[in-house]
Design a protein around this motif. Structure first.
Motif, PDB file in Angstrom:
ATOM      1  N   LYS B 189       1.273  -1.238   0.437  1.00 18.95           N
ATOM      2  CA  LYS B 189       0.210   0.022  -0.089  1.00 18.95           C
ATOM      3  C   LYS B 189       1.199   1.242  -0.109  1.00 18.95           C
ATOM      4  N   TYR B 190       2.109   0.716   0.862  1.00 24.62           N
ATOM      5  CA  TYR B 190       2.751   2.947   0.935  1.00 24.62           C
ATOM      6  C   TYR B 190       3.436   2.653   0.034  1.00 24.62           C
ATOM      7  N   GLU B 191       4.571   3.856  -0.189  1.00 25.67           N
ATOM      8  CA  GLU B 191       5.103   3.358  -0.861  1.00 25.67           C
ATOM      9  C   GLU B 191       6.731   3.540   0.202  1.00 25.67           C
ATOM     10  N   THR B 192       7.411   2.682  -0.551  1.00 27.41           N
ATOM     11  CA  THR B 192       8.368   1.535   0.621  1.00 27.41           C
ATOM     12  C   THR B 192      10.088   1.416  -0.772  1.00 27.41           C
ATOM     13  N   ASN B 193      10.965   2.020   0.294  1.00 29.30           N
ATOM     14  CA  ASN B 193      12.230   1.361  -0.359  1.00 29.30           C
ATOM     15  C   ASN B 193      13.358   0.648   0.441  1.00 29.30           C
ATOM     16  N   GLN B 194      14.201  -0.760  -0.273  1.00 29.83           N
ATOM     17  CA  GLN B 194      15.352  -0.717   0.776  1.00 29.83           C
ATOM     18  C   GLN B 194      16.478  -0.283   0.276  1.00 29.83           C
ATOM     19  N   LEU B 195      16.799  -0.460   1.457  1.00 34.52           N
ATOM     20  CA  LEU B 195      18.882   0.466   1.789  1.00 34.52           C
ATOM     21  C   LEU B 195      19.063   0.154   0.552  1.00 34.52           C
ATOM     22  N   LEU B 196      19.921   0.725   0.103  1.00 38.06           N
ATOM     23  CA  LEU B 196      21.270   0.233  -1.591  1.00 38.06           C
ATOM     24  C   LEU B 196      20.057  -0.580  -2.286  1.00 38.06           C
ATOM     25  N   GLU B 197      19.754  -0.233  -3.147  1.00 37.72           N
ATOM     26  CA  GLU B 197      18.426  -1.221  -3.616  1.00 37.72           C
ATOM     27  C   GLU B 197      19.544  -2.192  -5.434  1.00 37.72           C
ATOM     28  N   ASP B 198      19.854  -1.175  -5.241  1.00 39.00           N
ATOM     29  CA  ASP B 198      21.007  -1.640  -6.461  1.00 39.00           C
ATOM     30  C   ASP B 198      21.745  -2.355  -6.123  1.00 39.00           C
ATOM     31  N   ARG B 199      22.352  -3.038  -4.876  1.00 37.26           N
ATOM     32  CA  ARG B 199      23.334  -3.531  -4.951  1.00 37.26           C
ATOM     33  C   ARG B 199      22.751  -5.265  -4.977  1.00 37.26           C
ATOM     34  N   GLY B 200      21.343  -5.390  -4.721  1.00 33.60           N
ATOM     35  CA  GLY B 200      20.807  -6.775  -5.377  1.00 33.60           C
ATOM     36  C   GLY B 200      20.674  -7.323  -3.909  1.00 33.60           C
ATOM     37  N   THR B 201      20.800  -7.100  -2.517  1.00 32.56           N
ATOM     38  CA  THR B 201      20.468  -7.839  -1.674  1.00 32.56           C
ATOM     39  C   THR B 201      19.485  -8.620  -1.608  1.00 32.56           C
ATOM     40  N   ASN B 202      18.540  -7.475  -1.314  1.00 30.20           N
ATOM     41  CA  ASN B 202      17.037  -7.556  -1.539  1.00 30.20           C
ATOM     42  C   ASN B 202      16.654  -7.433   0.271  1.00 30.20           C
ATOM     43  N   PRO B 203      17.153  -6.802   1.010  1.00 34.09           N
ATOM     44  CA  PRO B 203      16.938  -6.783   2.474  1.00 34.09           C
ATOM     45  C   PRO B 203      15.407  -7.132   2.668  1.00 34.09           C
ATOM     46  N   LYS B 204      15.393  -8.097   3.445  1.00 32.00           N
ATOM     47  CA  LYS B 204      14.022  -7.974   4.211  1.00 32.00           C
ATOM     48  C   LYS B 204      13.314  -6.725   5.336  1.00 32.00           C
ATOM     49  N   THR B 205      14.211  -5.958   5.074  1.00 29.24           N
ATOM     50  CA  THR B 205      13.528  -4.710   6.155  1.00 29.24           C
ATOM     51  C   THR B 205      13.147  -3.236   4.744  1.00 29.24           C
ATOM     52  N   HIS B 206      12.309  -3.394   4.976  1.00 27.80           N
ATOM     53  CA  HIS B 206      11.349  -2.099   4.146  1.00 27.80           C
ATOM     54  C   HIS B 206      11.107  -1.164   5.129  1.00 27.80           C
ATOM     55  N   TYR B 207      11.120  -0.133   4.203  1.00 26.85           N
ATOM     56  CA  TYR B 207      10.973   1.349   4.907  1.00 26.85           C
ATOM     57  C   TYR B 207      10.186   2.697   4.510  1.00 26.85           C
ATOM     58  N   ILE B 208       8.943   2.844   4.839  1.00 34.61           N
ATOM     59  CA  ILE B 208       8.278   3.565   4.288  1.00 34.61           C
ATOM     60  C   ILE B 208       8.174   5.217   4.015  1.00 34.61           C
ATOM     61  N   ARG B 209       8.811   5.564   3.241  1.00 33.03           N
ATOM     62  CA  ARG B 209       8.924   7.482   2.811  1.00 33.03           C
ATOM     63  C   ARG B 209       7.648   7.548   2.059  1.00 33.03           C
ATOM     64  N   GLY B 210       7.416   8.647   2.599  1.00 33.93           N
ATOM     65  CA  GLY B 210       5.976   9.057   1.970  1.00 33.93           C
ATOM     66  C   GLY B 210       5.081   9.995   2.742  1.00 33.93           C
ATOM     67  N   GLU B 211       4.331   9.217   2.938  1.00 34.49           N
ATOM     68  CA  GLU B 211       3.232   8.958   3.481  1.00 34.49           C
ATOM     69  C   GLU B 211       3.274   8.401   4.419  1.00 34.49           C
ATOM     70  N   MET B 212       3.024   9.117   5.806  1.00 30.36           N
ATOM     71  CA  MET B 212       2.818   8.079   7.120  1.00 30.36           C
ATOM     72  C   MET B 212       1.406   6.914   6.578  1.00 30.36           C
TER      73      MET B 212
END
Ligand code: SF4
Ligand code: SF4
Lengths: 80, 276
Positions: B189-212
């Motif tokens: 539902k929300y805009e999320t990103n992972q840290l250093l996505e271009d590394r391809g590590t595919n972290p299981k920690t996702h960060y919501i940014r933009g809309e609370m």
């Protein structure tokens, strides 16, 4: 964004220095650790396969650690 | 299959350090070491904003974001690939863990982790009080340690300590492979990103940014999937699953992008502000 306190979300030219600092004084081959670290990221982002990574470092890991228990070992890979 | 992950809503995070403190306490993390750091993005120093104060009736441009950072529990974890003795490994539920009895302290995993999530016990670990804190035994000198998503709690059907103790409800833990879990719904539902996505590590920690997000008030410290009866959260966000046993969808797969030969980044190892 050069301050070390900031999260670095973009590629860092100083990666090499940071890694060298981490491995400084280590009881094992720091150069091997550095090369493997760099290539492990290549595996993560799909530039190298697990099997290629395993084969590339197998001899050196064996020589350095006397064992190679990395999970990257391809099926049917001969240990010696 | 269960695939645990964490969603951190950076719009909700108030930078109070409760997650960092409860992590340290719960996991008996030695003095001077941090598994979980609340970094900031903004000015040149930690906890300082970028931009300036309003002047001459103009609008100010002060800007700062909290960036809570710990082990990202990468799906394609480079730390796991380099460990020569298989001390660092990925559990069946996706948690990246270290077998401290096997670790020989070569620090290759630290070099490989792009998030600087690991710490090395250079000295005999010190604890305050001496007998330690929390429910995890101390790790010896000469090994590497890091966040485990509080696997000892997860194994008991409890949420990680940082999740339970976040007063802003900015942290949500759950099964990414379960379509109806709160983490899956929030990522959807929300805009999320992972840290250093271009590394391809595919972290299981996702960060919501933009809309609370509306947050997920702790109904208990139990894992969602362990709750028999979940109180629906009725702000329209439909965030609490009514069917915790529903079947899951696929987890996201890692990005496959090229990176410069010698440009492998690290999140810095420097501690967050404040003493132990
Ligand atoms: S320091 Fe320990 S966990 Fe890390 S790579 Fe070496 S043996 Fe494995
Ligand atoms: S964040 Fe670092 S320590 Fe954690 S799984 Fe990823 S590479 Fe390993």
């Amino acid at each position: 964004m050069d301050d070390p306190q900031q999260p670095k979300l973009t590629p860092l030219p100083e990666w090499e220095a940071e890694t060298a600092r981490i491995l400084d004084g280590v009881d094992y081959d720091a150069d091997l650790g550095m090369r493997m670290a760099r290539d492990a990221i290549r595996v993560s982002n799909g530039e190298m396969t697990d099997a290629e990574f395993h084969e590339k470092y197998h001899e050196e890991v064996l020589a350095e650690f006397g064992e190679d228990e990395r999970p990257t070992k391809p099926e049917g890979f001969e240990d010696e | 299959m269960t695939n645990y992950g964490l969603v951190i809503d950076q719009e909700r995070c108030i930078g109070c350090q409760a997650c960092a403190v409860s992590c340290k306490q719960e996991n008996n993390v030695p003095m001077g070491q941090y598994w979980n750091r609340v970094l900031t993005e903004g000015g040149d120093k930690i906890d300082t904003p970028a931009g300036g104060y309003p002047e001459d009736g103009q609008e100010g441009s002060l800007d700062m974001k909290y960036q809570p950072t710990a082990c990202q529990h990468c799906e394609n974890a480079p730390c796991v690939k380099v460990c020569p003795v298989n001390a660092t490994y990925t559990r069946d539920d996706g948690i990246v863990e270290i077998d401290y009895d096997k670790c020989i302290g070569c620090r290759y995993c630290m070099a490989a982790c792009p998030y600087n999530a690991r710490v090395f016990n250079w000295d005999e670990p010190e604890h305050m009080p001496e007998e330690g804190t929390g429910d995890v035994s101390a790790r010896p000198q000469g090994v590497v340690e890091k966040c485990t998503f509080c696997s000892h709690r997860v194994d008991e059907g409890l949420d990680p300590a940082c999740v339970v103790n976040c007063p802003a409800d900015a942290r949500i833990f759950g099964d990414l492979d379960e379509e109806t879990s709160t983490v899956s719904k929030y990522i959807d539902k929300y805009e999320t990103n992972q840290l250093l996505e271009d590394r391809g590590t595919n972290p299981k920690t996702h960060y919501i940014r933009g809309e609370m997000s509306p947050g997920r008030p702790q109904t208990s410290d139990k894992l969602e999937s362990e709750l028999d009866d979940v109180t629906p959260f009725s702000d329209g966000a439909d965030d609490v699953p009514s069917d915790p046993d529903g079947s899951g969808g696929d987890g996201a797969s890692g990005g496959h992008h090229s990176i410069d030969d010698d440009a492998v980044p690290h999140v810095p190892s420097v501690k967050s502000g404040g003493a132990d």
